[in-house]
Design a protein around this motif. Structure first.
Motif, PDB file in Angstrom:
ATOM      1  N   ARG A   1       0.831  -1.205   0.000  1.00 14.47           N
ATOM      2  CA  ARG A   1       0.000   0.000   0.000  1.00 14.47           C
ATOM      3  C   ARG A   1       0.867   1.259   0.000  1.00 14.47           C
ATOM      4  O   ARG A   1       0.574   2.223  -0.725  1.00 14.47           O
ATOM      5  N   ALA A   2       1.937   1.260   0.792  1.00  8.90           N
ATOM      6  CA  ALA A   2       2.833   2.418   0.866  1.00  8.90           C
ATOM      7  C   ALA A   2       3.566   2.623  -0.461  1.00  8.90           C
ATOM      8  O   ALA A   2       3.720   3.764  -0.925  1.00  8.90           O
ATOM      9  N   ALA A   3       4.020   1.528  -1.064  1.00  7.33           N
ATOM     10  CA  ALA A   3       4.722   1.632  -2.349  1.00  7.33           C
ATOM     11  C   ALA A   3       3.798   2.194  -3.423  1.00  7.33           C
ATOM     12  O   ALA A   3       4.200   3.050  -4.213  1.00  7.33           O
ATOM     13  N   ALA A   4       2.569   1.715  -3.452  1.00  3.80           N
ATOM     14  CA  ALA A   4       1.605   2.201  -4.438  1.00  3.80           C
ATOM     15  C   ALA A   4       1.312   3.682  -4.215  1.00  3.80           C
ATOM     16  O   ALA A   4       1.318   4.475  -5.169  1.00  3.80           O
ATOM     17  N   LYS A   5       1.080   4.046  -2.974  1.00  2.00           N
ATOM     18  CA  LYS A   5       0.767   5.448  -2.660  1.00  2.00           C
ATOM     19  C   LYS A   5       1.948   6.348  -3.007  1.00  2.00           C
ATOM     20  O   LYS A   5       1.771   7.419  -3.597  1.00  2.00           O
ATOM     21  N   GLY A   6       3.155   5.904  -2.663  1.00  2.00           N
ATOM     22  CA  GLY A   6       4.350   6.694  -2.949  1.00  2.00           C
ATOM     23  C   GLY A   6       4.594   6.884  -4.432  1.00  2.00           C
ATOM     24  O   GLY A   6       5.161   7.889  -4.860  1.00  2.00           O
ATOM     25  N   ALA A   7       4.161   5.916  -5.233  1.00  2.00           N
ATOM     26  CA  ALA A   7       4.340   5.986  -6.683  1.00  2.00           C
ATOM     27  C   ALA A   7       3.110   6.558  -7.384  1.00  2.00           C
ATOM     28  O   ALA A   7       3.065   6.591  -8.619  1.00  2.00           O
ATOM     29  N   SER A   8       2.116   6.988  -6.611  1.00  5.46           N
ATOM     30  CA  SER A   8       0.860   7.515  -7.154  1.00  5.46           C
ATOM     31  C   SER A   8       0.151   6.502  -8.047  1.00  5.46           C
ATOM     32  O   SER A   8      -0.399   6.840  -9.092  1.00  5.46           O
ATOM     33  N   VAL A   9       0.197   5.252  -7.611  1.00  4.20           N
ATOM     34  CA  VAL A   9      -0.464   4.165  -8.334  1.00  4.20           C
ATOM     35  C   VAL A   9      -1.678   3.738  -7.524  1.00  4.20           C
ATOM     36  O   VAL A   9      -1.576   3.492  -6.325  1.00  4.20           O
ATOM     37  N   ARG A  10      -2.805   3.689  -8.167  1.00  5.92           N
ATOM     38  CA  ARG A  10      -4.051   3.296  -7.497  1.00  5.92           C
ATOM     39  C   ARG A  10      -4.182   1.779  -7.466  1.00  5.92           C
ATOM     40  O   ARG A  10      -3.675   1.084  -8.350  1.00  5.92           O
ATOM     41  N   ILE A  11      -4.882   1.300  -6.452  1.00  5.39           N
ATOM     42  CA  ILE A  11      -5.101  -0.141  -6.309  1.00  5.39           C
ATOM     43  C   ILE A  11      -5.826  -0.702  -7.533  1.00  5.39           C
ATOM     44  O   ILE A  11      -5.503  -1.788  -8.016  1.00  5.39           O
ATOM     45  N   TRP A  12      -6.780   0.057  -8.073  1.00  5.40           N
ATOM     46  CA  TRP A  12      -7.511  -0.439  -9.239  1.00  5.40           C
ATOM     47  C   TRP A  12      -6.581  -0.594 -10.444  1.00  5.40           C
ATOM     48  O   TRP A  12      -6.806  -1.459 -11.299  1.00  5.40           O
ATOM     49  N   GLU A  13      -5.518   0.217 -10.521  1.00  3.53           N
ATOM     50  CA  GLU A  13      -4.576   0.096 -11.634  1.00  3.53           C
ATOM     51  C   GLU A  13      -3.773  -1.206 -11.518  1.00  3.53           C
ATOM     52  O   GLU A  13      -3.494  -1.856 -12.530  1.00  3.53           O
ATOM     53  N   ILE A  14      -3.432  -1.561 -10.285  1.00  8.23           N
ATOM     54  CA  ILE A  14      -2.739  -2.829 -10.059  1.00  8.23           C
ATOM     55  C   ILE A  14      -3.662  -3.987 -10.448  1.00  8.23           C
ATOM     56  O   ILE A  14      -3.245  -4.925 -11.126  1.00  8.23           O
TER      57      ILE A  14
END
Length: 62
Positions: free
Chosen positions: A8-21
């Motif tokens: 979650r932290a890595a995604a947030k830090g990279a401005s990547v949304r969970i739905w994109e993953i």
């Protein structure tokens, strides 16, 4: 503490949304949300971290 806080932290830090993953994994957003409720095996985490990096690079190009 939330399970998979590192993802979650890595995604947030990279401005990547969970739905994109989820989209990259070809699963639905609710499916990945349920998957992240419990700590994932390291191999699966590594796969998701690489997806986060890939999405972040794609966004940087746009």
């Amino acid at each position: 503490m939330l399970a998979n806080a590192d993802i979650r932290a890595a995604a947030k830090g990279a401005s990547v949304r969970i739905w994109e993953i989820a989209d990259h994994l070809r699963i639905s957003e609710p499916s990945i949300t349920r998957k992240l409720r419990h700590e994932l095996p390291q191999a699966e985490k590594d796969r998701i971290f690489s997806i986060i990096e890939e999405i972040a690079k794609e966004k940087a190009v746009d």
